[in-house]
Scaffold this motif. Structure first.
Motif, mmCIF file in Angstrom:
data_model
loop_
_atom_site.group_PDB
_atom_site.id
_atom_site.type_symbol
_atom_site.label_atom_id
_atom_site.label_comp_id
_atom_site.label_asym_id
_atom_site.label_seq_id
_atom_site.Cartn_x
_atom_site.Cartn_y
_atom_site.Cartn_z
ATOM 1 N N VAL A 29 0.832 -1.198 0.000
ATOM 2 C CA VAL A 29 0.000 0.000 0.000
ATOM 3 C C VAL A 29 0.871 1.254 0.000
ATOM 4 O O VAL A 29 0.614 2.214 -0.748
ATOM 5 N N ALA A 30 1.909 1.261 0.836
ATOM 6 C CA ALA A 30 2.786 2.432 0.918
ATOM 7 C C ALA A 30 3.519 2.663 -0.393
ATOM 8 O O ALA A 30 3.667 3.808 -0.854
ATOM 9 N N THR A 31 3.971 1.590 -1.035
ATOM 10 C CA THR A 31 4.665 1.714 -2.316
ATOM 11 C C THR A 31 3.730 2.259 -3.388
ATOM 12 O O THR A 31 4.112 3.117 -4.188
ATOM 13 N N ALA A 32 2.487 1.769 -3.392
ATOM 14 C CA ALA A 32 1.518 2.240 -4.391
ATOM 15 C C ALA A 32 1.239 3.727 -4.210
ATOM 16 O O ALA A 32 1.154 4.476 -5.197
ATOM 17 N N GLU A 82 4.789 5.666 -5.131
ATOM 18 C CA GLU A 82 5.158 5.599 -6.552
ATOM 19 C C GLU A 82 4.029 6.097 -7.444
ATOM 20 O O GLU A 82 4.280 6.642 -8.522
ATOM 21 N N GLY A 83 2.790 5.921 -7.010
ATOM 22 C CA GLY A 83 1.653 6.388 -7.795
ATOM 23 C C GLY A 83 1.365 7.860 -7.622
ATOM 24 O O GLY A 83 0.530 8.404 -8.336
ATOM 25 N N ARG A 84 2.041 8.505 -6.660
ATOM 26 C CA ARG A 84 1.903 9.938 -6.444
ATOM 27 C C ARG A 84 0.433 10.329 -6.269
ATOM 28 O O ARG A 84 -0.098 11.177 -6.970
ATOM 29 N N THR A 85 -0.206 9.688 -5.309
ATOM 30 C CA THR A 85 -1.605 10.006 -5.026
ATOM 31 C C THR A 85 -1.704 10.639 -3.645
ATOM 32 O O THR A 85 -0.981 10.243 -2.719
ATOM 33 N N PRO A 86 -2.562 11.645 -3.459
ATOM 34 C CA PRO A 86 -2.667 12.313 -2.166
ATOM 35 C C PRO A 86 -2.950 11.368 -1.005
ATOM 36 O O PRO A 86 -2.457 11.574 0.097
ATOM 37 N N SER A 87 -3.752 10.333 -1.232
ATOM 38 C CA SER A 87 -3.997 9.340 -0.185
ATOM 39 C C SER A 87 -4.410 8.033 -0.833
ATOM 40 O O SER A 87 -4.865 8.006 -1.985
ATOM 41 N N LEU A 88 -4.243 6.959 -0.069
ATOM 42 C CA LEU A 88 -4.602 5.628 -0.572
ATOM 43 C C LEU A 88 -4.941 4.744 0.612
ATOM 44 O O LEU A 88 -4.269 4.779 1.640
ATOM 45 N N VAL A 89 -5.991 3.956 0.463
ATOM 46 C CA VAL A 89 -6.418 3.000 1.486
ATOM 47 C C VAL A 89 -6.510 1.622 0.855
ATOM 48 O O VAL A 89 -7.015 1.471 -0.263
ATOM 49 N N GLY A 90 -6.013 0.629 1.579
ATOM 50 C CA GLY A 90 -6.180 -0.758 1.171
ATOM 51 C C GLY A 90 -6.780 -1.562 2.300
ATOM 52 O O GLY A 90 -6.584 -1.233 3.476
ATOM 53 N N GLY A 95 -5.111 -0.517 5.848
ATOM 54 C CA GLY A 95 -4.000 0.407 5.988
ATOM 55 C C GLY A 95 -4.181 1.607 5.093
ATOM 56 O O GLY A 95 -4.581 1.474 3.939
ATOM 57 N N GLY A 96 -3.940 2.797 5.642
ATOM 58 C CA GLY A 96 -4.053 4.030 4.874
ATOM 59 C C GLY A 96 -2.748 4.797 4.883
ATOM 60 O O GLY A 96 -1.975 4.740 5.848
ATOM 61 N N ARG A 97 -2.489 5.532 3.802
ATOM 62 C CA ARG A 97 -1.260 6.303 3.677
ATOM 63 C C ARG A 97 -1.582 7.739 3.312
ATOM 64 O O ARG A 97 -2.537 8.029 2.589
ATOM 65 N N SER A 98 -0.735 8.666 3.802
ATOM 66 C CA SER A 98 -0.840 10.101 3.622
ATOM 67 C C SER A 98 -2.042 10.613 4.405
ATOM 68 O O SER A 98 -2.342 10.078 5.473
ATOM 69 N N CYS A 99 -2.741 11.642 3.897
ATOM 70 C CA CYS A 99 -3.765 12.238 4.756
ATOM 71 C C CYS A 99 -4.955 12.745 3.954
ATOM 72 O O CYS A 99 -4.856 13.042 2.763
ATOM 73 N N VAL A 100 -6.103 12.819 4.635
ATOM 74 C CA VAL A 100 -7.337 13.422 4.145
ATOM 75 C C VAL A 100 -7.781 14.415 5.206
ATOM 76 O O VAL A 100 -8.038 14.027 6.358
ATOM 77 N N ASP A 101 -7.841 15.691 4.843
ATOM 78 C CA ASP A 101 -8.211 16.742 5.799
ATOM 79 C C ASP A 101 -7.347 16.681 7.054
ATOM 80 O O ASP A 101 -7.825 16.824 8.186
ATOM 81 N N GLY A 102 -6.046 16.439 6.835
ATOM 82 C CA GLY A 102 -5.113 16.467 7.946
ATOM 83 C C GLY A 102 -5.037 15.198 8.758
ATOM 84 O O GLY A 102 -4.269 15.132 9.719
ATOM 85 N N GLN A 103 -5.814 14.155 8.408
ATOM 86 C CA GLN A 103 -5.785 12.900 9.147
ATOM 87 C C GLN A 103 -5.501 11.745 8.206
ATOM 88 O O GLN A 103 -5.850 11.794 7.018
ATOM 89 N N ALA A 104 -4.870 10.719 8.736
ATOM 90 C CA ALA A 104 -4.611 9.529 7.930
ATOM 91 C C ALA A 104 -5.930 8.870 7.555
ATOM 92 O O ALA A 104 -6.799 8.696 8.421
ATOM 93 N N PRO A 105 -6.128 8.500 6.296
ATOM 94 C CA PRO A 105 -7.379 7.829 5.909
ATOM 95 C C PRO A 105 -7.435 6.429 6.488
ATOM 96 O O PRO A 105 -6.405 5.804 6.736
ATOM 97 N N ASP A 106 -8.627 5.957 6.697
ATOM 98 C CA ASP A 106 -8.798 4.596 7.196
ATOM 99 C C ASP A 106 -9.923 3.920 6.429
ATOM 100 O O ASP A 106 -10.439 4.455 5.434
ATOM 101 N N ALA A 107 -10.315 2.747 6.895
ATOM 102 C CA ALA A 107 -11.313 1.948 6.178
ATOM 103 C C ALA A 107 -12.694 2.563 6.204
ATOM 104 O O ALA A 107 -13.599 2.088 5.508
ATOM 105 N N ASP A 108 -12.895 3.646 6.980
ATOM 106 C CA ASP A 108 -14.190 4.317 7.049
ATOM 107 C C ASP A 108 -14.204 5.623 6.254
ATOM 108 O O ASP A 108 -15.190 6.338 6.262
ATOM 109 N N THR A 109 -13.120 5.944 5.553
ATOM 110 C CA THR A 109 -13.049 7.161 4.746
ATOM 111 C C THR A 109 -13.674 6.909 3.382
ATOM 112 O O THR A 109 -13.309 5.954 2.698
ATOM 113 N N GLN A 110 -14.606 7.750 2.977
ATOM 114 C CA GLN A 110 -15.269 7.579 1.687
ATOM 115 C C GLN A 110 -14.385 8.058 0.534
ATOM 116 O O GLN A 110 -13.712 9.091 0.625
#
Length: 458
Positions: free
Chosen positions: A20-23, A26-34, A46-61
């Motif tokens: 997930v972290a590599t994607a 390397e994919g240069r995306t603001p955030s990613l959740v797997g 697992g979530g990487r980077s941030c959405v509205d200042g917080q790490a995204p999680d499995a409940d982020t739309q």
């Protein structure tokens, strides 16, 4: 950031997080959740980077684009199972006046109706649906590009028609049917036609610079059944498990198996993929994956489930281009399935079996081909070649004493026992093929008869 609800090995969790972290990097995306699920339960997210200042999680739309099509297909298959329509019905029978009424519902589901991939300009994904208030605006002046039923040609406009079909037959808006018939029964509480916080914003990342541009999030109007939905990794894990196992409140396991069967041959050169009825099918790492990918400006999504491994994976990102969400989701399935193979259910004897059915088990011969007939759960039987590859099928029991093929060459065919006048078993009849206890047994009802000289050498 990760969370576990069932025990995975630490090495497996680290491999998932690394992918997930590599994607994301390397994919240069603001955030990613797997996320990964097994046995209907989410095992890891697992979530990487941030959405509205917080790490995204499995409940982020995130917006899920064409994964919406699978939801629409489920609504159509519910109508079929209720006897309100047939997949062979022409569209005109239930939704008149479209101008393409000769195409069938099944062809629309499997993208073989010959319709154009997109609606006429302006670009429908980046403009409001109010610009296309009528189906004629969606279909345009030349809606058919290919003869219906001849080839696979992916079509967003086809799923617009299917959404309108649901509304015509149900008598309620597509969104209302979706909520009542899928979202509520499956407890997909964070799946909706409009975003609900916390949700990611859609971004375009400059291909040659480390800068971003916000993407518009348009209401697609009539095109909504092709790509409108927002969802979360957690909700989509539950939906993926449903696609594998079914749920009596929505669709049976048997209907889901039908949806997972290729509808038409894949396009030339694409022998590792195909399309069923509202679901994509791919071969990756020696396993078959079922699900769908999705994209809209600002968002990428991928959902895959390996039914054999009982592993589902979801990947969501908020970039117009970047990581191949479907490929990353396939990797998450592989990581879990290879590192922690499914533990089989313990063998247990059947609670009971009809002695007459037990007498039918064992070897049978179709000509000189040897087959074995075995009893399976729920009174069904399984017929398999004893050597090499051949026409293997499972059969479900019917109330009249026959069995109906569930898969393989004999899917839909009838297997019945033919008895002699004294009640003893003469042979099995399977779609007119005769199976006897011995190869070309003299005196049995072998079509064409058996040579009186019997078996001989040269």
């Amino acid at each position: 950031m990760t969370s576990s609800f069932e025990a995975l090995l630490p090495s497996t969790e680290r491999a998932l997080l690394h992918r997930v972290a590599t994607a994301q990097a390397e994919g240069r995306t603001p955030s990613l959740v797997g996320a990964v699920a097994r046995d209907g339960r989410r095992l890891w997210a697992g979530g990487r980077s941030c959405v509205d200042g917080q790490a995204p999680d499995a409940d982020t739309q995130y917006r899920i684009g064409s994964i919406t099509k699978t939801f629409t297909a489920v609504l159509v298959m519910r109508l079929r199972d209720e006897g309100l329509l047939d997949l062979g019905d022409p569209l005109e029978k239930h939704l008149p006046g479209t101008g393409v009424g000769e195409v069938t519902i099944g062809q629309l589901l499997g993208h073989s109706a010959g319709l154009a991939a997109e609606s006429p300009a302006p670009w429908w994904e980046r403009t409001p649906g109010t610009l296309r208030p009528e189906l004629a605006d969606v279909l345009g002046k030349q809606p058919l590009l290919h003869p219906p039923g001849r080839r696979h040609h992916y079509s967003n406009t086809g799923y617009t028609l299917l959404g309108s079909l649901v509304e015509a037959v149900r008598g309620v808006p597509w969104e209302e049917a979706l909520k009542a018939e899928i979202l509520e029964p499956l407890a997909l509480e964070r799946t909706s036609t409009q975003p609900a916080a916390p949700h990611a914003g859609g971004w375009a990342v400059h291909p040659w610079a480390e800068v971003m541009l916000p993407e518009p999030a348009e209401d697609l109007g009539l095109m909504a059944p092709a790509g409108q939905l927002w969802s979360t990794a957690s909700d989509l894990c539950r939906f993926a498990s449903f696609l594998a196992d079914g749920d009596g409140r929505v669709l049976s396991a048997e209907t889901l198996r039908e949806m997972r069967t290729p509808a038409v041959p894949p396009e030339a050169g694409d022998w590792d993929g195909g399309y069923g009825l509202g679901v994509q099918l791919v071969r990756r790492d020696g396993r078959t994956l079922v699900g769908h990918s999705g994209s809209l400006p600002g968002f990428l999504a991928g959902l895959w489930v390996s039914v054999e491994d009982d592993v589902a994976a979801v990947v969501l990102a908020n970039a117009t281009s970047g990581p191949l969400a479907g490929a990353v989701a396939a990797d998450l399935v592989r990581i879990v399935a290879d590192a922690e193979p499914r533990i089989p259910e313990p063998w247990r004897p059947l609670p009971g079996v009809d002695p007459a059915l037990l007498d039918l088990t064992g070897p049978w011969y179709w000509g000189t081909y040897s087959y074995g007939l075995g009893v399976v759960a729920d009174g069904g039987v399984e017929l398999r070649p004893l050597r090499g590859q051949g026409r293997a099928s499972r059969f479900q029991a019917e109330t009249d004493g026959t069995w109906t093929g569930l898969d393989g060459y004999f899917a839909g065919e009838t297997l019945r026992v033919v008895r002699r006048a004294d009640g003893s078993v003469s042979h099995l009849d399977l779609g007119s093929f005769v199976f006897t206890r011995e190869p070309y047994e003299p005196g049995e009802a072998v079509p064409g008869g058996v040579d009186e000289g019997g078996w001989r050498g040269l």
